[in-house]
Write a protein that holds these residues in place. Structure first.
Motif, PDB file in Angstrom:
ATOM      1  N   ALA A  52      -5.240  14.214 -26.452  1.00  0.00           N
ATOM      2  CA  ALA A  52      -6.492  13.586 -26.862  1.00  0.00           C
ATOM      3  C   ALA A  52      -7.635  14.198 -26.059  1.00  0.00           C
ATOM      4  CB  ALA A  52      -6.425  12.077 -26.629  1.00  0.00           C
ATOM      5  N   VAL A  53      -8.806  14.296 -26.688  1.00  0.00           N
ATOM      6  CA  VAL A  53      -9.974  14.865 -26.013  1.00  0.00           C
ATOM      7  C   VAL A  53     -11.172  13.951 -26.221  1.00  0.00           C
ATOM      8  CG1 VAL A  53     -11.511  16.851 -25.790  1.00  0.00           C
ATOM      9  CG2 VAL A  53      -9.106  17.212 -26.404  1.00  0.00           C
ATOM     10  N   VAL A  54     -11.839  13.584 -25.104  1.00  0.00           N
ATOM     11  CA  VAL A  54     -13.009  12.717 -25.148  1.00  0.00           C
ATOM     12  C   VAL A  54     -14.170  13.417 -24.447  1.00  0.00           C
ATOM     13  CG1 VAL A  54     -13.987  10.482 -24.486  1.00  0.00           C
ATOM     14  CG2 VAL A  54     -11.568  10.648 -25.122  1.00  0.00           C
ATOM     15  N   ARG A  55     -15.320  13.496 -25.137  1.00  0.00           N
ATOM     16  CA  ARG A  55     -16.499  14.130 -24.544  1.00  0.00           C
ATOM     17  C   ARG A  55     -17.093  13.229 -23.460  1.00  0.00           C
ATOM     18  NH1 ARG A  55     -19.815  17.349 -27.643  1.00  0.00           N
ATOM     19  NH2 ARG A  55     -19.236  16.119 -29.490  1.00  0.00           N
ATOM     20  N   ILE A  56     -17.411  13.840 -22.301  1.00  0.00           N
ATOM     21  CA  ILE A  56     -18.123  13.136 -21.232  1.00  0.00           C
ATOM     22  C   ILE A  56     -19.614  13.395 -21.362  1.00  0.00           C
ATOM     23  CG2 ILE A  56     -18.405  12.842 -18.755  1.00  0.00           C
ATOM     24  CD1 ILE A  56     -15.590  13.927 -18.392  1.00  0.00           C
ATOM     25  N   ASP A  57     -19.956  14.678 -21.509  1.00  0.00           N
ATOM     26  CA  ASP A  57     -21.354  15.072 -21.710  1.00  0.00           C
ATOM     27  C   ASP A  57     -21.350  16.411 -22.436  1.00  0.00           C
ATOM     28  OD1 ASP A  57     -20.803  16.980 -19.687  1.00  0.00           O
ATOM     29  OD2 ASP A  57     -21.530  15.641 -18.131  1.00  0.00           O
ATOM     30  N   GLY A  58     -22.449  17.125 -22.397  1.00  0.00           N
ATOM     31  CA  GLY A  58     -22.600  18.333 -23.204  1.00  0.00           C
ATOM     32  C   GLY A  58     -21.591  19.423 -22.948  1.00  0.00           C
ATOM     33  N   ASP A  59     -21.168  19.610 -21.696  1.00  0.00           N
ATOM     34  CA  ASP A  59     -20.260  20.715 -21.406  1.00  0.00           C
ATOM     35  C   ASP A  59     -18.967  20.267 -20.736  1.00  0.00           C
ATOM     36  OD1 ASP A  59     -21.261  20.002 -18.968  1.00  0.00           O
ATOM     37  OD2 ASP A  59     -21.986  21.992 -18.415  1.00  0.00           O
ATOM     38  N   ARG A  60     -18.655  18.973 -20.808  1.00  0.00           N
ATOM     39  CA  ARG A  60     -17.425  18.480 -20.203  1.00  0.00           C
ATOM     40  C   ARG A  60     -16.735  17.493 -21.138  1.00  0.00           C
ATOM     41  NH1 ARG A  60     -18.512  15.822 -14.618  1.00  0.00           N
ATOM     42  NH2 ARG A  60     -20.091  14.790 -15.910  1.00  0.00           N
ATOM     43  N   ALA A  61     -15.428  17.662 -21.235  1.00  0.00           N
ATOM     44  CA  ALA A  61     -14.605  16.729 -22.002  1.00  0.00           C
ATOM     45  C   ALA A  61     -13.325  16.463 -21.227  1.00  0.00           C
ATOM     46  CB  ALA A  61     -14.275  17.288 -23.379  1.00  0.00           C
ATOM     47  N   ILE A  62     -12.825  15.232 -21.316  1.00  0.00           N
ATOM     48  CA  ILE A  62     -11.545  14.868 -20.711  1.00  0.00           C
ATOM     49  C   ILE A  62     -10.432  15.181 -21.697  1.00  0.00           C
ATOM     50  CG2 ILE A  62     -10.081  12.913 -20.055  1.00  0.00           C
ATOM     51  CD1 ILE A  62     -12.511  11.612 -18.820  1.00  0.00           C
ATOM     52  N   VAL A  63      -9.366  15.810 -21.199  1.00  0.00           N
ATOM     53  CA  VAL A  63      -8.156  16.066 -21.982  1.00  0.00           C
ATOM     54  C   VAL A  63      -7.054  15.201 -21.388  1.00  0.00           C
ATOM     55  CG1 VAL A  63      -6.554  17.812 -22.821  1.00  0.00           C
ATOM     56  CG2 VAL A  63      -8.923  18.442 -22.335  1.00  0.00           C
ATOM     57  N   ALA A  64      -6.460  14.326 -22.201  1.00  0.00           N
ATOM     58  CA  ALA A  64      -5.465  13.381 -21.694  1.00  0.00           C
ATOM     59  C   ALA A  64      -4.155  13.502 -22.469  1.00  0.00           C
ATOM     60  CB  ALA A  64      -5.990  11.953 -21.799  1.00  0.00           C
ATOM     61  N   THR A  65      -3.044  13.508 -21.735  1.00  0.00           N
ATOM     62  CA  THR A  65      -1.731  13.638 -22.372  1.00  0.00           C
ATOM     63  C   THR A  65      -0.653  13.024 -21.482  1.00  0.00           C
ATOM     64  OG1 THR A  65      -0.170  15.214 -23.369  1.00  0.00           O
ATOM     65  CG2 THR A  65      -1.257  15.895 -21.329  1.00  0.00           C
ATOM     66  N   LYS A 147      14.952  10.144 -16.876  1.00  0.00           N
ATOM     67  CA  LYS A 147      13.834  10.747 -17.605  1.00  0.00           C
ATOM     68  C   LYS A 147      12.749  11.086 -16.600  1.00  0.00           C
ATOM     69  CE  LYS A 147      14.723   7.694 -21.563  1.00  0.00           C
ATOM     70  NZ  LYS A 147      15.660   6.777 -20.891  1.00  0.00           N
ATOM     71  N   TYR A 148      12.025  12.179 -16.860  1.00  0.00           N
ATOM     72  CA  TYR A 148      10.946  12.563 -15.942  1.00  0.00           C
ATOM     73  C   TYR A 148       9.867  13.326 -16.696  1.00  0.00           C
ATOM     74  CZ  TYR A 148       8.206  14.756 -12.293  1.00  0.00           C
ATOM     75  OH  TYR A 148       7.158  15.174 -11.529  1.00  0.00           O
ATOM     76  N   GLY A 149       8.651  13.122 -16.254  1.00  0.00           N
ATOM     77  CA  GLY A 149       7.524  13.868 -16.803  1.00  0.00           C
ATOM     78  C   GLY A 149       6.248  13.471 -16.087  1.00  0.00           C
ATOM     79  N   LEU A 150       5.135  13.780 -16.716  1.00  0.00           N
ATOM     80  CA  LEU A 150       3.819  13.525 -16.128  1.00  0.00           C
ATOM     81  C   LEU A 150       2.859  12.978 -17.165  1.00  0.00           C
ATOM     82  CD1 LEU A 150       3.187  16.925 -14.242  1.00  0.00           C
ATOM     83  CD2 LEU A 150       4.118  14.825 -13.232  1.00  0.00           C
ATOM     84  N   ALA A 151       1.930  12.149 -16.702  1.00  0.00           N
ATOM     85  CA  ALA A 151       0.713  11.867 -17.457  1.00  0.00           C
ATOM     86  C   ALA A 151      -0.369  12.719 -16.804  1.00  0.00           C
ATOM     87  CB  ALA A 151       0.358  10.392 -17.392  1.00  0.00           C
ATOM     88  N   VAL A 152      -1.069  13.504 -17.608  1.00  0.00           N
ATOM     89  CA  VAL A 152      -1.988  14.512 -17.074  1.00  0.00           C
ATOM     90  C   VAL A 152      -3.388  14.317 -17.646  1.00  0.00           C
ATOM     91  CG1 VAL A 152      -2.363  16.973 -16.659  1.00  0.00           C
ATOM     92  CG2 VAL A 152      -0.040  16.123 -17.085  1.00  0.00           C
ATOM     93  N   THR A 153      -4.378  14.453 -16.781  1.00  0.00           N
ATOM     94  CA  THR A 153      -5.784  14.449 -17.190  1.00  0.00           C
ATOM     95  C   THR A 153      -6.395  15.790 -16.815  1.00  0.00           C
ATOM     96  OG1 THR A 153      -5.961  12.067 -16.840  1.00  0.00           O
ATOM     97  CG2 THR A 153      -8.017  13.304 -16.959  1.00  0.00           C
ATOM     98  N   GLY A 154      -7.089  16.401 -17.768  1.00  0.00           N
ATOM     99  CA  GLY A 154      -7.728  17.687 -17.518  1.00  0.00           C
ATOM    100  C   GLY A 154      -9.169  17.692 -17.989  1.00  0.00           C
ATOM    101  N   LEU A 155      -9.823  18.805 -17.756  1.00  0.00           N
ATOM    102  CA  LEU A 155     -11.202  19.003 -18.202  1.00  0.00           C
ATOM    103  C   LEU A 155     -11.266  20.226 -19.105  1.00  0.00           C
ATOM    104  CD1 LEU A 155     -13.340  18.377 -14.982  1.00  0.00           C
ATOM    105  CD2 LEU A 155     -13.163  16.894 -16.988  1.00  0.00           C
ATOM    106  N   ALA A 156     -12.181  20.182 -20.079  1.00  0.00           N
ATOM    107  CA  ALA A 156     -12.393  21.315 -20.973  1.00  0.00           C
ATOM    108  C   ALA A 156     -13.845  21.328 -21.412  1.00  0.00           C
ATOM    109  CB  ALA A 156     -11.473  21.225 -22.199  1.00  0.00           C
ATOM    110  N   ASP A 157     -14.291  22.483 -21.878  1.00  0.00           N
ATOM    111  CA  ASP A 157     -15.612  22.610 -22.488  1.00  0.00           C
ATOM    112  C   ASP A 157     -15.473  22.177 -23.944  1.00  0.00           C
ATOM    113  OD1 ASP A 157     -17.962  23.446 -23.741  1.00  0.00           O
ATOM    114  OD2 ASP A 157     -18.133  25.245 -22.512  1.00  0.00           O
ATOM    115  N   PRO A 158     -16.146  21.125 -24.373  1.00  0.00           N
ATOM    116  CA  PRO A 158     -15.967  20.650 -25.756  1.00  0.00           C
ATOM    117  C   PRO A 158     -16.369  21.670 -26.811  1.00  0.00           C
ATOM    118  CG  PRO A 158     -17.842  19.564 -24.705  1.00  0.00           C
ATOM    119  CD  PRO A 158     -17.116  20.313 -23.627  1.00  0.00           C
TER     120      PRO A 158
END
Length: 329
Positions: A52-65, A147-158
């Protein structure tokens, strides 16, 4: 610590091959309320994209998985590395950079020594450190299956996202890792044979491939995991409203993959993948070849609409008459 314990024997499935079949998953998710892209929610559930991707502002978006699975190899440290690499891949597949992750751990404390869980967590921590991603805490439960894995938050340019709904006809398709992980992992589970070449691929981050794709101006990509190359490609072409051609001879495979296939070590997930995509596939190739193309991968590479130096072009996107199809030759 007991290193003779075979972790793969404590799980019904293994790695991304234990995913819910794509057809069943789509049917359930399609009826859920909310989650569709709207306003600042740039990527939602509509096309089954990698995160999933959510815009924070003009050049930043959160990527969540979030991504986790049962043991794909017997070595606890390697399993931790593979699961973490796979989880981070969802952020890279969107053109993002992982910033922080938390652990997701399920462990049968009465069946497997908890010291082995520490090795799994250590593997995940080492991968996150190599990726420059903070790893802080997480959640654990007592569970009959490990079972093992991660919940990850990243940043991207929207404005520079990689998405599975932006493919254009005429664009070449590039694959950044060889296939065959599913059949080799299934052979490992059945026999205990260790395939170092498979572990090396599954623990290779998709970071450099993601950076190269964004730098090359690519706007469409996905990673190749549990639904196999054909399954993830089908999701991409349906989302993008195009068709695709695959040159089977151009697709790279790991050493030993064809031998494992010939010996019958085909995961149930790979067969389900082929059954799901078959109505959309046109090919005169034998089923064995199509099974390899549908093989359920764990921590596979990126499938990018565009050319990336050093990686093979395996096909191209083509125009469609309204019914997206995959031609394999």
């Amino acid at each position: 610590m007991d290193t003779t314990i075979r972790l793969t024997q404590y799980a019904v499935g293994g790695g991304c091959a234990c995913k819910v079949p794509p057809g069943e998953l789509e049917r359930i998710v399609s009826g859920l309320p909310g989650g569709k892209a709207d306003g600042d929610l740039l990527v939602g559930i509509e096309h089954g994209d990698d995160a999933a991707v959510v815009r924070i502002d003009g050049d930043r978006a959160i990527v969540a998985t979030a991504d986790f699975f049962t043991p794909v190899v017997d070595n606890a440290y390697d399993w931790g590395r593979i699961a973490a690499t796979n989880a981070l891949s969802d952020v890279y597949a969107m053109g993002g950079e992982p910033i922080v992750a938390v652990n997701l751990l399920a462990w049968p404390r009465d069946r497997i020594p908890f010291d082995l869980a520490a090795e799994v967590l250590r593997g995940g921590a080492d991968v996150c450190a190599a990726a420059g991603c903070h790893l802080a805490g997480g959640h654990s439960i007592d569970d009959p299956e490990p079972k093992y894995g991660l919940a990850v938050t990243g940043l991207a340019d929207p404005r520079r996202l990689l998405r599975n709904d932006r493919g254009k006809a005429g664009t070449p398709l590039t694959l950044t890792k060889p296939l065959g992980l599913g059949v080799l992992n299934n052979r490992h589970k059945a026999t205990g044979e260790v395939f170092d070449q498979a572990v090396a691929v599954m623990t290779t981050l998709n970071r450099e491939a993601s950076i190269a794709a964004v730098a090359a101006g690519a706007v469409c990509a996905t990673d190749v995991t549990g639904f196999g190359l054909l399954g993830h490609l089908l999701k991409l072409i349906r989302a993008s409203e195009v068709s695709a051609e695959i040159d089977a001879a151009a697709v790279p495979y790991l050493d030993g993959a064809r031998d494992a296939l010939a010996a019958g070590f085909v995961p149930g997930g790979s067969r389900r993948n082929l059954d799901w995509v078959r109505p959309a596939v046109t090919s005169a190739l034998p089923d064995d070849e199509l099974l390899l193309l549908a093989d359920a991968q764990t921590s596979g590479g990126l499938l990018v609409a565009g050319e990336l130096p050093g990686h093979p072009v395996i096909g191209r996107l083509t125009a469609t008459d309204g019914q997206p199809r995959i031609s394999v030759h």
